[in-house]
Design an enzyme around this catalytic site. Structure first.
Site, mmCIF file in Angstrom:
data_model
loop_
_atom_site.group_PDB
_atom_site.id
_atom_site.type_symbol
_atom_site.label_atom_id
_atom_site.label_comp_id
_atom_site.label_asym_id
_atom_site.label_seq_id
_atom_site.Cartn_x
_atom_site.Cartn_y
_atom_site.Cartn_z
ATOM 1 N N HIS A 54 0.844 -1.185 0.000
ATOM 2 C CA HIS A 54 0.000 0.000 0.000
ATOM 3 C C HIS A 54 0.878 1.232 0.000
ATOM 4 C CE1 HIS A 54 -4.100 1.553 0.353
ATOM 5 N NE2 HIS A 54 -3.543 2.589 0.936
ATOM 6 N N ASP A 68 -13.972 3.413 6.614
ATOM 7 C CA ASP A 68 -12.918 4.102 5.856
ATOM 8 C C ASP A 68 -13.470 4.685 4.566
ATOM 9 O OD1 ASP A 68 -10.137 4.892 5.243
ATOM 10 O OD2 ASP A 68 -10.426 3.522 3.573
ATOM 11 N N ARG A 72 -12.605 13.140 4.232
ATOM 12 C CA ARG A 72 -11.272 13.749 4.410
ATOM 13 C C ARG A 72 -10.808 14.415 3.125
ATOM 14 N NH1 ARG A 72 -7.780 9.070 5.423
ATOM 15 N NH2 ARG A 72 -6.067 10.537 5.540
ATOM 16 N N SER A 130 -6.685 4.545 8.158
ATOM 17 C CA SER A 130 -7.253 4.285 6.837
ATOM 18 C C SER A 130 -6.525 3.129 6.145
ATOM 19 C CB SER A 130 -7.149 5.570 6.001
ATOM 20 O OG SER A 130 -7.402 5.308 4.658
ATOM 21 N N LYS A 151 -7.895 -1.167 6.136
ATOM 22 C CA LYS A 151 -8.163 -1.826 4.838
ATOM 23 C C LYS A 151 -7.270 -3.049 4.668
ATOM 24 C CE LYS A 151 -7.628 1.702 1.941
ATOM 25 N NZ LYS A 151 -7.862 3.071 2.384
HETATM 26 N N1 URA Z 1 -4.033 5.947 1.360
HETATM 27 C C1 URA Z 1 -5.091 5.507 2.088
HETATM 28 O O1 URA Z 1 -5.627 4.433 1.841
HETATM 29 N N2 URA Z 1 -5.536 6.264 3.074
HETATM 30 C C2 URA Z 1 -4.986 7.457 3.377
HETATM 31 O O2 URA Z 1 -5.441 8.086 4.288
HETATM 32 C C3 URA Z 1 -3.881 7.919 2.609
HETATM 33 C C4 URA Z 1 -3.422 7.142 1.608
#
Ligand code: URA
Length: 434
Positions: free
Chosen positions: A82, A161, A168, A183, A187
């Site tokens: 990620h 999220d 956000r 966040s 996930k």
């Molecule tokens: N990527 C994400 O999934 N969440 C964030 O808050 C920032 C980058």
């Protein structure tokens, strides 16, 4: 408990308890706390931060707002990557098939663009027909069948999220270490992974502009991953200029396909191979990250990564004929070239401005309800350190919305700084953290 008092508590920089955090997240996810109150809470968190314990509680509450996928029935390691977000960052599209081709399962649940940064889901949406909204059975079957899946958060997976991310994005509360940690980690923990590689971006196009803040974010992410017993590697990478040369959803698919077909795009492939190498290592198919990098390069060279990409696109109902013949894709109504205003070495790119230009052309959202134009974007030619001649083409803009052109052009022209002295190229991989 009530939301007003808890917002006030965070506004006064006091710590929220685990129960208070659960109350706020559960009720927001159920629609019982309205956006305007949750926006105020997000801003209070943004301004005052959260402790390690509050961040872990936030992650857990977000994770428990939905289901947690169990992939134990699928043999082999499951590893994901990620990124904290960047401009032109299409590494997911390239490395997921590389790593799956190397024999490591990649269950990838991605997000949409956030602020000035792009999102993998928006890029996948640019492929005609491609479905990221797979259900749980399809999710598991795809991993079993081809070793990877590129999915969106369904309403069952971290619904908190999904809502918070969109809020956000439009309330200037993105660049917050606890909010980014919650966040990303919620996930990733919901996906059913064993291992995770984090690409923590730093520089003018990242949420963490300074290396020290990127390191703090990396620490927060790694600590949270460890709390949940996951194997994790954090790699801090440069985001002071676009990664690769293409920015915008379809354009990034094009560059990814070209990379998978073996085109050498030095900065993009250095970062992609390093991240893929770390995933292959975590997945047990290499004995070090460096050996993993060699496996990654081999998967491109022998064509297996490209074949894997076509396989997954086909299985997720995407039209592979446009990938095989990229010229078949519709063209933008307008395009405009930007040329260098002077000669010199490119010294600096304000990459936030480049990302915002792409948004203004239609590649991202300025409000929650904006609809993305997949063809919109920028081909951005120079790299920091390049010798540029006055009049040379710096960038080409693509859009269906003529109104966005002037502003995007203005932003890009202002974003570039030149020097008459030779300029060193920035280091792409800044640190590897375990
Ligand atoms: N990527 C994400 O999934 N969440 C964030 O808050 C920032 C980058």
């Amino acid at each position: 408990m009530n939301a007003i008092e808890l917002i006030k508590k965070k506004r006064e920089n006091q710590k929220l308890s685990v129960d208070e955090i659960r109350f706020l997240i559960n009720n927001y996810a159920k629609g019982k706390i309205p956006d305007y109150q949750f926006s105020a809470l997000l801003m209070a968190i943004f301004l005052n931060g959260m402790s390690v314990n509050e961040t872990a509680a936030l992650t857990e509450a977000m994770l428990n707002s939905g289901i947690i996928i169990n992939l134990d029935s699928i043999a082999g390691a499951k590893v994901d990557k990620h990124s904290t977000g960047g401009v032109g960052d299409k590494t997911s599209l390239i490395l997921a098939p590389i790593v799956a081709a190397a024999g490591v399962n990649v269950p990838m649940i991605s997000g949409r663009g956030l602020g000035h940064t792009g999102g993998t889901l928006d890029k996948l949406d640019a492929i005609p027909g491609f479905r990221t909204d797979v259900n749980l059975t399809q999710y598991k079957n795809l991993i079993k069948k081809c070793g990877m899946v590129l999915a969106s958060q369904t309403k069952n997976i971290v619904p908190a999220d999904k809502l918070m991310y969109a809020l956000r994005d439009v309330t200037a509360t993105v660049e917050s270490i606890p909010l980014i940690t919650g966040s990303i980690m919620s996930k990733k923990l919901a996906e059913g992974i064993d291992g995770l590689v984090l690409d923590i971006k730093t520089g003018s196009g990242a949420f963490m502009k300074e290396l020290k803040d990127a390191k703090a974010l990396a620490k927060s992410l790694i600590n949270t991953a460890k709390t949940f017993d996951k194997n994790v590697i954090g790699i801090i990478t440069d985001m002071n200029q676009p990664l690769g040369n293409y920015i915008g959803n379809w354009l990034e698919v094009v560059e990814s396909v070209e990379a998978l077909q073996g085109k050498d795009i030095p900065d993009l492939m250095t970062v992609t191979n390093k991240l893929a190498g770390a995933m292959i290592y975590l997945g047990g198919k290499a004995s070090s990250i460096d050996e993993g990098v060699e496996v990654s390069k081999e998967m491109i060279k022998n064509g297996k990564a490209y074949d894997k990409f076509l396989e997954v696109v086909k299985l997720q109902k995407g039209d592979i004929s446009v990938l095989k013949d990229l010229s078949k894709y519709p063209k933008s109504k307008f395009s405009e070239k930007i040329v260098a205003s002077r000669s010199g070495y490119l010294k600096e790119v304000d990459n936030y401005e480049v990302g915002m230009s792409a948004l203004e052309l239609g590649a991202g959202r300025l409000t929650k309800d904006d609809i993305i134009e997949p063809k919109a974007g920028i081909i951005f030619n120079p790299k920091i350190g390049d010798k540029i001649k006055k009049g040379e083409i710096i960038a080409t803009l693509f859009t269906d919305n003529k109104k966005g052109i002037d502003s995007a052009k203005n932003r890009i022209e202002k974003a570039l700084k030149y020097s008459s002295e030779v300029v060193a190229k920035p280091k792409l991989i800044k640190a590897i953290l375990r």
